[in-house]
Design an enzyme around this catalytic site. Sequence first.
Site, PDB file in Angstrom:
ATOM      1  N   SER A 208       0.844  -1.200   0.000  1.00 15.68           N
ATOM      2  CA  SER A 208       0.000   0.000   0.000  1.00 15.68           C
ATOM      3  C   SER A 208       0.875   1.243   0.000  1.00 15.68           C
ATOM      4  O   SER A 208       2.071   1.167  -0.335  1.00 15.68           O
ATOM      5  CB  SER A 208      -0.931  -0.028   1.219  1.00 15.68           C
ATOM      6  OG  SER A 208      -1.935   0.958   1.084  1.00 15.68           O
ATOM      7  N   ASN A 209       0.314   2.378   0.344  1.00 10.42           N
ATOM      8  CA  ASN A 209       1.058   3.644   0.371  1.00 10.42           C
ATOM      9  C   ASN A 209       0.429   4.549   1.436  1.00 10.42           C
ATOM     10  O   ASN A 209      -0.627   4.225   1.970  1.00 10.42           O
ATOM     11  CB  ASN A 209       1.043   4.287  -1.022  1.00 10.42           C
ATOM     12  CG  ASN A 209      -0.369   4.591  -1.461  1.00 10.42           C
ATOM     13  OD1 ASN A 209      -1.059   5.418  -0.876  1.00 10.42           O
ATOM     14  ND2 ASN A 209      -0.830   3.878  -2.489  1.00 10.42           N
ATOM     15  N   PRO A 210       1.061   5.686   1.732  1.00 16.16           N
ATOM     16  CA  PRO A 210       0.574   6.484   2.891  1.00 16.16           C
ATOM     17  C   PRO A 210      -0.613   7.403   2.595  1.00 16.16           C
ATOM     18  O   PRO A 210      -0.916   8.288   3.407  1.00 16.16           O
ATOM     19  CB  PRO A 210       1.786   7.349   3.260  1.00 16.16           C
ATOM     20  CG  PRO A 210       2.856   7.056   2.279  1.00 16.16           C
ATOM     21  CD  PRO A 210       2.309   6.257   1.183  1.00 16.16           C
ATOM     22  N   SER A 211      -1.316   7.246   1.493  1.00 13.41           N
ATOM     23  CA  SER A 211      -2.457   8.156   1.231  1.00 13.41           C
ATOM     24  C   SER A 211      -3.502   8.030   2.342  1.00 13.41           C
ATOM     25  O   SER A 211      -3.917   6.935   2.712  1.00 13.41           O
ATOM     26  CB  SER A 211      -3.095   7.798  -0.115  1.00 13.41           C
ATOM     27  OG  SER A 211      -4.312   8.503  -0.246  1.00 13.41           O
ATOM     28  N   ALA A 275      -4.392   7.188  -4.635  1.00 11.40           N
ATOM     29  CA  ALA A 275      -3.045   6.693  -4.898  1.00 11.40           C
ATOM     30  C   ALA A 275      -3.186   5.192  -5.153  1.00 11.40           C
ATOM     31  O   ALA A 275      -3.111   4.373  -4.231  1.00 11.40           O
ATOM     32  CB  ALA A 275      -2.147   6.979  -3.713  1.00 11.40           C
TER      33      ALA A 275
END
Length: 406
Positions: A208-211, A275
């Site tokens: 995943s990512n920090p969005s 994102a």
Amino acid sequence: MNFQNRTVVLGVGGGIAAYKACELARLVVKGRGTIRVAMTRAATRFVQPLTFQAISGGLVLVDLFDPASEATYGHLSLARSADLLVVAPATADLVARLRAGMADDAVTTTALAVTCPVLLAPAMNTRMWRNPVVQENLAALRARGFHVVGPGAGELADGDVGEGRLAEPEEIAVAASRLLGNLDLAGRRVLVTAGPTREPIDPVRFISNPSSGKMGYAVAAVAARRGAEVTLVSGPTVLPDPAGVKVVRVETAEQMAKAVEAESAAMDLFVGAAAVSDYRPQRASASKIKKGTGEETLVLSRTPDILAGLGARWAGAKDGPVLVGFAAETEEVIARAREKLKAKRCDLVVANKVGGPGAGFGGDTNRVALVSTTELAEIEGPKEKVAEAILDWILPVLEGRRPKQG
Ligand code: PMT
């Protein structure tokens, strides 16, 4: 900003910032609104009523005993016509008289007679601003339902530095249009993606990512407030559903693509703020992968590019949605946004430099550039302000297309 069919009554107080109220009046006129002006006697020492008369195209109320205007009860007709009263600059003296409920000039009398919301834009020397009596007066007016915008901080006319500057006319106009419930997207359907996606490796791990979703949720909330029917396709976030928005919660890029696909044909506008993970593990394990002794290799496959898919399907089509993408980049931000504009066939790309403070993932503010084939505009501030700017840019493009609704 759209003030169409709205009447803003501007009450101008006697401070050096009165000249900025002229620009505020001009912004309302530019937004196709009606502006009517009342001035205190002191205000006329700084700006001539004739200036406001020229901008507003109407008579300016100053003298409560003027036989000509009071023949038709000028102060009451002004109050009756108002959808919003903006007092700018709201000087310390004017704030005190408003709090006391006085009716000793054109502005205070109008303020007493209005039934619409009142927006105060205070401006005064920073020492006066800090005086507890001024703060008490404002707190009492706030408690009575008055709205306040500013003041800003910076160098004041008298050379002091600190809080007390009149908020910029643009900022006052934005606050005014919010209070008026600017409905310039009424009848439009808007689809927004927000947040990250999660691509499972196994039942307890994912890519995943920090969005946080804040940027996309801001676009959805603002579009809804401006009258649009909004669907928000959201990856996993902790944010509450924005008021009046239909929210479809998904986990993976594949699920987000399917949800968007199901909705896109009925939409006037698509804004891809999510994102979306570009890759997913080729195989997600059904059970938790056990720790081994050596290295592990994860084979990744591409996920569907949702925005590019919409571009391929709708770009150039008269009945397709207007397409807005984001480009999150750490370097060569504008150049890469331009590449994405072309490759994904969007109408607008919001170039977002990520990785620094005050912008990008997680925070409440952002710093972006709106990149189209013809323009480049930089916007900085709270994510809602960025969302307003994106929608302001889109509006004229939408005006050339027939709404999908109904
Ligand atoms: O959510 P916040 O914490 O508020 O953070 C906001 C944000 C940084 C996530 C947001 O402002 C932002 O920049 N979103 C886009 C992030 C991104 O994925 O950018 P990208 O350059 O990789 O993708 C370009 C565009 O294609 C984006 O509109 C993206 O939604 C879309 N895309 C990307 C990959 C994919 N498989 N499908 C897509 O639709």
